[in-house]
Motif scaffolding. Structure first.
Motif, short mmCIF file in Angstrom:
data_model
loop_
_atom_site.label_atom_id
_atom_site.label_comp_id
_atom_site.label_asym_id
_atom_site.label_seq_id
_atom_site.Cartn_x
_atom_site.Cartn_y
_atom_site.Cartn_z
N ASN A 28 41.10 44.22 42.58
CA ASN A 28 42.18 43.28 42.84
C ASN A 28 43.15 43.29 41.67
N ASP A 29 44.43 43.54 41.93
CA ASP A 29 45.43 43.57 40.87
C ASP A 29 45.81 42.18 40.37
N ALA A 30 45.52 41.14 41.13
CA ALA A 30 45.99 39.80 40.79
C ALA A 30 44.91 38.85 40.30
N ALA A 31 43.64 39.24 40.40
CA ALA A 31 42.56 38.30 40.06
C ALA A 31 41.45 38.98 39.27
N ASP A 32 40.87 38.21 38.35
CA ASP A 32 39.71 38.68 37.60
C ASP A 32 38.47 38.65 38.50
N LEU A 33 37.38 39.22 38.02
CA LEU A 33 36.12 39.17 38.78
C LEU A 33 35.76 37.72 39.03
N PRO A 34 35.32 37.37 40.24
CA PRO A 34 35.10 35.96 40.59
C PRO A 34 34.00 35.27 39.80
N ASN A 35 33.05 36.01 39.26
CA ASN A 35 31.95 35.40 38.51
C ASN A 35 32.14 35.53 37.00
N GLY A 36 33.35 35.84 36.57
CA GLY A 36 33.63 35.99 35.15
C GLY A 36 33.33 37.39 34.66
N PRO A 37 33.43 37.60 33.35
CA PRO A 37 33.19 38.94 32.79
C PRO A 37 31.77 39.41 33.10
N CYS A 38 31.65 40.66 33.52
CA CYS A 38 30.33 41.20 33.83
C CYS A 38 29.69 41.80 32.58
#
Length: 94
Positions: A28-38
């Protein structure tokens, strides 16, 4: 350090805890990973991946069959633009 007496490995504040969860990534170009940094990424396909690290560095990497499996790269965002690996072939580890 957070310590959970029921399941102590849920402490995710350091690099020594095991991976507790794996989520398939939708670039996704507009959003970070949904669960935070992996904590790591799993690659199950070859191609390129564009990612942004927790430090804010954005890079595009070429992934070959040698990289398949768990790769200890932390990421905040996996970009759609610049990523050619199929979405179902990238997983984030937490």
């Amino acid at each position: 350090m957070t310590f959970n007496t029921k399941y102590p490995f849920l402490d995710t504040t350091n690099d020594y805890t095991p991976i507790n969860d794996i989520q398939i990534v939708t670039p996704n170009d507009a959003a970070d990973l949904p669960n935070g940094p992996c904590k790591a990424l799993i690659f199950m396909g070859a191609g390129t991946i564009k990612l942004t690290t927790p430090a804010g560095t954005t890079v595009t990497l070429t992934v070959s069959a040698n990289w398949f499996g768990v790769t200890y790269i932390r990421a905040n965002r996996i970009w759609a633009t610049g990523t050619t690996i199929a979405a179902s072939s990238i997983a984030a580890c937490y």
